[in-house]
Design a protein around this motif. Structure first.
Motif, short mmCIF file in Angstrom:
data_model
loop_
_atom_site.label_atom_id
_atom_site.label_comp_id
_atom_site.label_asym_id
_atom_site.label_seq_id
_atom_site.Cartn_x
_atom_site.Cartn_y
_atom_site.Cartn_z
N GLN A 1 0.84 -1.20 0.00
CA GLN A 1 0.00 0.00 0.00
C GLN A 1 0.88 1.25 0.00
O GLN A 1 1.79 1.37 0.82
CB GLN A 1 -0.89 0.02 1.24
N LEU A 2 0.57 2.17 -0.89
CA LEU A 2 1.32 3.42 -0.99
C LEU A 2 0.37 4.58 -0.74
O LEU A 2 -0.68 4.68 -1.39
CB LEU A 2 1.95 3.54 -2.39
N TYR A 3 0.76 5.47 0.18
CA TYR A 3 -0.11 6.59 0.54
C TYR A 3 0.65 7.91 0.46
O TYR A 3 1.84 7.99 0.78
CB TYR A 3 -0.64 6.42 1.97
N ASP A 4 -0.06 8.94 0.02
CA ASP A 4 0.40 10.32 0.07
C ASP A 4 -0.22 10.93 1.33
O ASP A 4 -1.39 11.31 1.34
CB ASP A 4 -0.05 11.07 -1.18
N LEU A 5 0.56 11.02 2.41
CA LEU A 5 0.00 11.42 3.69
C LEU A 5 -0.32 12.91 3.77
O LEU A 5 -1.09 13.32 4.64
CB LEU A 5 0.94 11.02 4.83
N GLU A 6 0.24 13.71 2.89
CA GLU A 6 -0.15 15.12 2.87
C GLU A 6 -1.57 15.27 2.35
O GLU A 6 -2.37 16.04 2.88
CB GLU A 6 0.83 15.93 2.02
N ALA A 7 -1.89 14.55 1.30
CA ALA A 7 -3.22 14.63 0.71
C ALA A 7 -4.21 13.69 1.39
O ALA A 7 -5.42 13.92 1.35
CB ALA A 7 -3.15 14.31 -0.79
N ASP A 8 -3.67 12.64 2.01
CA ASP A 8 -4.54 11.57 2.53
C ASP A 8 -4.03 11.10 3.89
O ASP A 8 -3.54 9.99 4.04
CB ASP A 8 -4.52 10.41 1.51
N ASN B 1 -5.16 3.96 -1.63
CA ASN B 1 -3.94 3.23 -1.97
C ASN B 1 -3.51 3.60 -3.38
O ASN B 1 -4.23 3.35 -4.36
CB ASN B 1 -4.20 1.72 -1.85
N LEU B 2 -2.30 4.16 -3.52
CA LEU B 2 -1.80 4.63 -4.81
C LEU B 2 -0.75 3.68 -5.39
O LEU B 2 0.05 4.07 -6.22
CB LEU B 2 -1.18 6.03 -4.64
N ASN B 3 -0.77 2.43 -4.97
CA ASN B 3 0.31 1.52 -5.37
C ASN B 3 0.36 1.27 -6.87
O ASN B 3 1.43 0.98 -7.42
CB ASN B 3 0.22 0.20 -4.60
N THR B 4 -0.77 1.36 -7.55
CA THR B 4 -0.75 1.14 -9.00
C THR B 4 -0.51 2.43 -9.78
O THR B 4 -0.16 2.37 -10.97
CB THR B 4 -2.08 0.51 -9.47
N GLU B 5 -0.67 3.56 -9.14
CA GLU B 5 -0.50 4.84 -9.83
C GLU B 5 0.93 5.35 -9.83
O GLU B 5 1.31 6.14 -10.69
CB GLU B 5 -1.42 5.89 -9.19
N TYR B 6 1.72 4.92 -8.86
CA TYR B 6 3.10 5.39 -8.76
C TYR B 6 4.04 4.19 -8.57
O TYR B 6 4.67 4.04 -7.53
CB TYR B 6 3.26 6.36 -7.58
N PRO B 7 4.14 3.33 -9.57
CA PRO B 7 4.95 2.12 -9.43
C PRO B 7 6.43 2.41 -9.20
O PRO B 7 7.11 1.66 -8.48
CB PRO B 7 4.72 1.37 -10.75
N GLU B 8 6.95 3.50 -9.78
CA GLU B 8 8.37 3.81 -9.59
C GLU B 8 8.65 4.25 -8.15
O GLU B 8 9.67 3.88 -7.56
CB GLU B 8 8.79 4.90 -10.58
N LYS B 9 7.75 5.04 -7.59
CA LYS B 9 7.91 5.46 -6.20
C LYS B 9 7.83 4.24 -5.27
O LYS B 9 8.61 4.11 -4.33
CB LYS B 9 6.84 6.48 -5.83
N LEU B 10 6.88 3.35 -5.54
CA LEU B 10 6.75 2.14 -4.75
C LEU B 10 8.03 1.31 -4.81
O LEU B 10 8.54 0.85 -3.77
CB LEU B 10 5.55 1.32 -5.23
N ALA B 11 8.57 1.14 -6.01
CA ALA B 11 9.77 0.32 -6.17
C ALA B 11 10.96 0.95 -5.43
O ALA B 11 11.76 0.23 -4.81
CB ALA B 11 10.08 0.15 -7.65
#
Length: 515
Positions: free
Chosen positions: A469-476, A482-492
């Motif tokens: 699970q990837l979260y933008d804590l400033e916005a959320d 969960n932004l895991n599919t929207e920012y795959p490079e950041k997740l990796a």
């Protein structure tokens, strides 16, 4: 008249000594930890739960710095306390979760550093560090201590008479109450002290006041760790708060033929673990659960107020640093309220690790200061190291908060920060606004619902998601999207950073460390 005059003269002399110490270069330091305090259960936060009454904490917060993005080192108390005490990732010596790692001889603590700097030191309250050769406060830097070494203690039953009453009821039953022991507290590792008609909160608060008032010409370091508002919260602290919140007293009669629930009766209910589950793990819904929590919270706040008053009376408030926080996030089991953040104690969503945190030093810090930068409990060690001038014995993972407080930097941690619960298969990497969470299995919590009278009416299940699970804590900040599919490079990238960090840590160690 003559003796009264002598007492007055002695009192004025003592006050003058304290006042002189208050102007000295070395500040006194008090570290106060609540236990399982909910994020929304302090009046100085932007989101405050209904019914919360913390006027002294609010006054304390207004006089210094409030950190809006403060994090504990773990979602459970023992490992979190290790991180705070050492300023380091406790994973470096295998302490990931309950029963792991302990306090090794090779690690140095804040208390040891403060004693080296010339401070008299005292520990009051809870000590829970998963065993280890240095768990005892007398072995990790304290001149004196009063409290207990355990994850919990009964807040009310603090007398040898309580132990005797249980053993009369059923031989050996007092020892069966190992999860929330009853009976006397320990002073300096070798003396047992009984208390009647009080709570641990009052005992710890007033012992702290006594310490502040003695030998005040020497700077002091006080670590005050309440076990409020940790379970078992079975009854209100006293008659006054019971009346205020409308809670039945539920008194404990040592001589009664039967001890009614929520007290444990070893004859009526021989299985202690079953009682413990019912009373502390929401096995039985307590309609007064939230009110009891709020009453104990208010009593803790009152004791903190007495500590603050003692500093003022001794003339040392201006040059005393007070650090206040909670050991980890609020627990659903004690009816805490974490507000809009996700989940509770035990997991690595923000509800388990994001905590209230305040730091006050009237001589140095500006009042009414609020900071949004991400900070952790580990940063306290580095801060006190800078203030005392005593270098740490090992490289710290925390950083001094002073540049942030002084406005010299806008962010303290540009580097990634990590959490890992080991065999719980739950880990986190946080960098800037981004938080990557991995949980292997699902987990459910019980959230309570209140009726119009503030009584707990029912539980609802709160699921915690699994997977990456990837979260933008400033916005959320509630960790909802969960932004895991929207920012795959950041997740990796974050996953790679975690793997690199984990490779530097020791594997989890179960059981007591060797000397």
């Amino acid at each position: 008249m003559k003796s009264s005059a002598l007492r007055l003269t002695a009192g004025l002399f003592a006050a003058s000594l304290c006042g002189a110490q208050g102007g000295a270069s070395k500040p006194n330091v008090i570290v106060i930890l609540a236990d399982d305090l909910g994020y929304a259960d302090v009046g100085f936060h932007d989101v405050v739960a209904d019914g919360v009454c913390t006027p002294n904490l609010d006054r304390l917060a207004a006089s210094g710095v409030v950190f809006r993005n403060a994090y504990a080192g773990s979602p459970v108390c023992s490992n979190s306390r290790l991180a705070l005490s050492t300023g380091r990732y406790q994973h470096r010596w295998g302490a990931y979760y309950y029963g792991e790692g302990g306090m090794p001889s090779s690690e140095s603590t804040i208390a040891e550093m403060m004693r080296e700097a010339g401070y008299r030191t005292m520990k009051v309250g809870k000590t829970h560090m998963n065993n280890g050769p240095k768990e005892n406060p007398m072995k990790h830097g304290f001149d004196h201590w009063l409290g207990f070494i355990n994850h919990s203690w009964d807040l009310h039953l603090l007398s040898r008479k309580d132990v005797d009453a249980y053993n009369r009821k059923k031989a050996g039953s007092a020892k069966m109450a190992r999860m929330a022991p009853i009976g006397p507290l320990t002073r300096d590792s070798n003396t047992k002290e009984s208390y009647e008609n009080t709570t641990t909160t009052e005992v710890f608060g007033r012992e702290s006041v006594r310490f502040i008032k003695e030998n005040c010409e020497q700077p002091f370091y006080l670590q005050l760790e309440f076990n409020a508002v940790h379970t078992p919260l079975t009854r209100p602290p006293n008659q006054s708060l019971a009346g205020k919140y409308g809670i039945p007293m539920r008194p404990f009669d040592r001589d009664a033929a039967e001890w009614a629930y929520p007290h444990w009766d070893p004859v009526m209910q021989p299985d202690y673990n079953a009682w413990y589950y019912q009373a502390t793990h929401l096995g039985i819904l307590d309609p007064y659960g939230r009110k009891i929590y709020l009453a104990h919270l208010e009593q803790m706040d009152a004791m903190i107020g007495e500590v603050m008053t003692a500093l003022e009376e001794q003339g040392v408030a201006d040059n005393t640093i007070i650090f206040f926080s909670s050991d980890n996030g609020g627990s659903d089991q004690s009816y805490a309220n974490n507000g809009p953040i996700s989940a509770y104690k035990y997991c690595l969503m923000d509800g388990g690790i994001k905590v209230p945190m305040v730091m006050v030093w009237p001589k140095r810090f500006k009042p009414h200061t609020t900071l949004d930068a991400v900070v952790t409990h580990r940063d306290l060690f580095a801060s006190l190291s800078e203030i005392t001038g005593v270098a740490p014995k090992k490289p710290l993972d925390g950083k001094s908060l002073l540049p942030l407080i002084d406005g010299k930097v806008e962010a303290l941690h540009d580097e990634p920060l990590f959490w890992d619960s080991g065999k719980q298969d739950n880990w986190v990497v946080r960098q800037g606004k981004w938080k990557l969470v991995y949980r292997k299995g699902t987990k459910n919590y019980k959230a309570y619902e209140l009726d119009e009278n503030g009584l707990v009416s029912q539980f609802r299940t709160v699921p915690v998601a699994n997977g990456m699970q990837l979260y933008d804590l400033e916005a959320d900040p509630g960790e909802m999207k969960n932004l895991n599919t929207e920012y795959p490079e950041k997740l990796a990238l974050l996953k790679k950073q975690y793997e690199s960090w984990r490779g530097q840590m020791m594997d989890p160690i179960k059981g007591k460390l060797a000397e």
